[in-house]
Design an enzyme around this catalytic site. Sequence first.
Site, PDB file in Angstrom:
ATOM      1  N   GLU A 187       0.830  -1.214   0.000  1.00 29.83           N
ATOM      2  CA  GLU A 187       0.000   0.000   0.000  1.00 29.83           C
ATOM      3  C   GLU A 187       0.862   1.262   0.000  1.00 29.83           C
ATOM      4  O   GLU A 187       0.547   2.267   0.639  1.00 29.83           O
ATOM      5  CB  GLU A 187      -1.044  -0.050   1.114  1.00 29.83           C
ATOM      6  CG  GLU A 187      -1.957  -1.256   0.891  1.00 29.83           C
ATOM      7  CD  GLU A 187      -3.291  -1.217   1.584  1.00 29.83           C
ATOM      8  OE1 GLU A 187      -3.751  -0.136   1.950  1.00 29.83           O
ATOM      9  OE2 GLU A 187      -3.868  -2.303   1.741  1.00 29.83           O
TER      10      GLU A 187
HETATM   11  N1  CAA Z   1      -6.582  11.410  -3.518  1.00 31.57           N
HETATM   12  C1  CAA Z   1      -7.097  11.840  -4.680  1.00 31.57           C
HETATM   13  N2  CAA Z   1      -6.364  12.012  -5.796  1.00 31.57           N
HETATM   14  C2  CAA Z   1      -5.057  11.750  -5.717  1.00 31.57           C
HETATM   15  C3  CAA Z   1      -4.441  11.298  -4.535  1.00 31.57           C
HETATM   16  C4  CAA Z   1      -5.279  11.132  -3.401  1.00 31.57           C
HETATM   17  N3  CAA Z   1      -4.784  10.714  -2.239  1.00 31.57           N
HETATM   18  N4  CAA Z   1      -3.134  11.102  -4.766  1.00 31.57           N
HETATM   19  C5  CAA Z   1      -2.924  11.439  -6.066  1.00 31.57           C
HETATM   20  N5  CAA Z   1      -4.077  11.814  -6.618  1.00 31.57           N
HETATM   21  C6  CAA Z   1      -4.319  12.286  -7.980  1.00 31.57           C
HETATM   22  C7  CAA Z   1      -3.591  13.609  -8.234  1.00 31.57           C
HETATM   23  O1  CAA Z   1      -4.379  14.698  -7.819  1.00 31.57           O
HETATM   24  C8  CAA Z   1      -3.417  13.585  -9.726  1.00 31.57           C
HETATM   25  O2  CAA Z   1      -4.605  13.952 -10.361  1.00 31.57           O
HETATM   26  P1  CAA Z   1      -4.650  15.144 -11.455  1.00 31.57           P
HETATM   27  O3  CAA Z   1      -3.622  14.792 -12.487  1.00 31.57           O
HETATM   28  O4  CAA Z   1      -6.038  15.134 -11.958  1.00 31.57           O
HETATM   29  O5  CAA Z   1      -4.284  16.391 -10.734  1.00 31.57           O
HETATM   30  C9  CAA Z   1      -3.235  12.100 -10.026  1.00 31.57           C
HETATM   31  O6  CAA Z   1      -3.762  11.377  -8.908  1.00 31.57           O
HETATM   32  C10 CAA Z   1      -1.790  11.717 -10.215  1.00 31.57           C
HETATM   33  O7  CAA Z   1      -1.104  12.107  -9.045  1.00 31.57           O
HETATM   34  P2  CAA Z   1       0.436  12.449  -9.086  1.00 31.57           P
HETATM   35  O8  CAA Z   1       0.748  13.405 -10.189  1.00 31.57           O
HETATM   36  O9  CAA Z   1       0.815  12.836  -7.700  1.00 31.57           O
HETATM   37  O10 CAA Z   1       1.033  11.016  -9.497  1.00 31.57           O
HETATM   38  P3  CAA Z   1       2.503  10.496  -9.362  1.00 31.57           P
HETATM   39  O11 CAA Z   1       2.691   9.490 -10.418  1.00 31.57           O
HETATM   40  O12 CAA Z   1       3.502  11.604  -9.264  1.00 31.57           O
HETATM   41  O13 CAA Z   1       2.587   9.754  -7.924  1.00 31.57           O
HETATM   42  C11 CAA Z   1       1.975   8.350  -6.126  1.00 31.57           C
HETATM   43  C12 CAA Z   1       1.549   9.342  -7.182  1.00 31.57           C
HETATM   44  C13 CAA Z   1       1.549   8.925  -4.792  1.00 31.57           C
HETATM   45  C14 CAA Z   1       3.470   8.104  -6.063  1.00 31.57           C
HETATM   46  C15 CAA Z   1       1.209   7.090  -6.506  1.00 31.57           C
HETATM   47  O14 CAA Z   1       1.658   6.566  -7.720  1.00 31.57           O
HETATM   48  C16 CAA Z   1       1.234   6.040  -5.447  1.00 31.57           C
HETATM   49  O15 CAA Z   1       0.542   6.148  -4.443  1.00 31.57           O
HETATM   50  N6  CAA Z   1       2.037   4.983  -5.681  1.00 31.57           N
HETATM   51  C17 CAA Z   1       2.039   3.840  -4.790  1.00 31.57           C
HETATM   52  C18 CAA Z   1       1.013   2.842  -5.220  1.00 31.57           C
HETATM   53  C19 CAA Z   1       0.611   1.937  -4.119  1.00 31.57           C
HETATM   54  O16 CAA Z   1       0.375   2.351  -2.998  1.00 31.57           O
HETATM   55  N7  CAA Z   1       0.473   0.686  -4.467  1.00 31.57           N
HETATM   56  C20 CAA Z   1      -0.021  -0.276  -3.527  1.00 31.57           C
HETATM   57  C21 CAA Z   1      -0.670  -1.401  -4.232  1.00 31.57           C
HETATM   58  S1  CAA Z   1      -2.118  -1.977  -3.441  1.00 31.57           S
HETATM   59  C22 CAA Z   1      -1.625  -2.990  -2.206  1.00 31.57           C
HETATM   60  O17 CAA Z   1      -0.512  -3.076  -1.817  1.00 31.57           O
HETATM   61  C23 CAA Z   1      -2.740  -3.735  -1.594  1.00 31.57           C
HETATM   62  C24 CAA Z   1      -2.335  -4.977  -0.902  1.00 31.57           C
HETATM   63  O18 CAA Z   1      -2.192  -6.001  -1.504  1.00 31.57           O
HETATM   64  C25 CAA Z   1      -2.284  -5.004   0.564  1.00 31.57           C
END
Ligand code: CAA
Length: 380
Positions: A363
């Site tokens: 996550e």
């Molecule tokens: N709420 C709403 N929107 C969000 C948000 C949030 N918390 N975080 C990002 N966004 C939106 C942004 O506003 C943006 O939208 P717009 O382009 O319309 O403005 C869009 O998402 C893209 O955001 P970023 O430009 O910030 O994207 P990024 O590529 O730079 O990075 C990141 C974002 C935070 C690094 C993201 O890629 C991320 O969270 N990565 C990790 C993924 C992850 O957690 N994977 C886990 C897999 S699930 C798992 O593990 C489950 C399990 O089995 C237990």
Amino acid sequence: MDFTLSEEQLMIKQAAKDFAQSELLPGVIERDETQTFPNELVQKMGQLGFLGMMVNEKYGGSGLDTLSYVLAMEELSKVDASASVMVSVNNSLVCWGLETYGTEAQKEKYLTRLASGEIIGAFCLSEPEAGSDATSQKTTAIDKGDHYILNGTKNWITNGKRAEVYLVIAQTHVEKGHHGINALIVEKGMEGFEIGPKENKLGIRGSDTHSLLFNDVKVPKENRIGEDGFGFKFAMKTLAGGRIGIAAQALGIAAGAYELALQYSKQRKAFGTEISNHQAIAFKLADMHTKIQAARYLVYQAACDKDAKKDYTLSGAMAKLYASEVAMETAIEAVQVHGGNGYVKDYHVERLMRDAKITQIYEGTSEIQKIVISRSILKD
Ligand code: CAA
């Protein structure tokens, strides 16, 4: 902030503790060794309401707040993090996502069964080349009018085989980047959907983790969650809450390891006295206790933010980052307090140490939490 727990919250905490001691503790070592988790135990968690804790009662859930949920997560995770990851994924990622963004028809068809624990769900975002970089989705969902054709591979999916319902994130309009991503509800048994082999993991070995393969899977359009292109936002919003659940899991692992170390240090004698009388051990316990309490406040704060309908992206990421660091550190120190006994399975701490590591990875890794936190504090 006053974190005094209500009578109901204390009862939920106690119920989770009792369940963990009576049902999860027996067999936890064997389940870890054999990488299994019996369906009957999952059913019991469902019957006790642990699988749909925050879902409205009209959809089969327990209608509780997030603070109650993290209290239960902490108690379950003290004993068996494989059980609690199922609880966390089903509650935070699958049920919450469906209840918040699903249509009434989707809720009736899927949410009621998921929240009551009749079936389990999985959240499918990660791919071989899109783990931390979640916008780089290679799985495609091509729009064919009344349905999508889904192709691709998902990796490291919790509940990969046990689940009946999968929320799958896929790219529909490549030219739109992350604005062209959709979230689809996929059912086990849909033609072309295959479950890959089970991962042989370091920790949370009782939980089944698989890759998933989609080969021309026809998914009806009514199974899309939200508007066309909402999939990435859906994933991010869902994960923001999921991180509170994993933070509570990390807190539970830390607290479980600490309690075992404390107990052991009061019994084990060396150099003529219980080892807790040696400052080398007592100071470790003091550090553990302090850091766990700090982590607990962060987890409670994030849960309260969510309950108060405040933005919890920052507080959830801080809770997960810190609690997972405390989990790892505490579990390692708990093994050290146990000495040679800590290195063998019967004393549980080596398992907690292995389980702790995943909380710094799934996550969103610790590094991802730091991205979320730093962006949040720098944006103003
Ligand atoms: N709420 C709403 N929107 C969000 C948000 C949030 N918390 N975080 C990002 N966004 C939106 C942004 O506003 C943006 O939208 P717009 O382009 O319309 O403005 C869009 O998402 C893209 O955001 P970023 O430009 O910030 O994207 P990024 O590529 O730079 O990075 C990141 C974002 C935070 C690094 C993201 O890629 C991320 O969270 N990565 C990790 C993924 C992850 O957690 N994977 C886990 C897999 S699930 C798992 O593990 C489950 C399990 O089995 C237990």
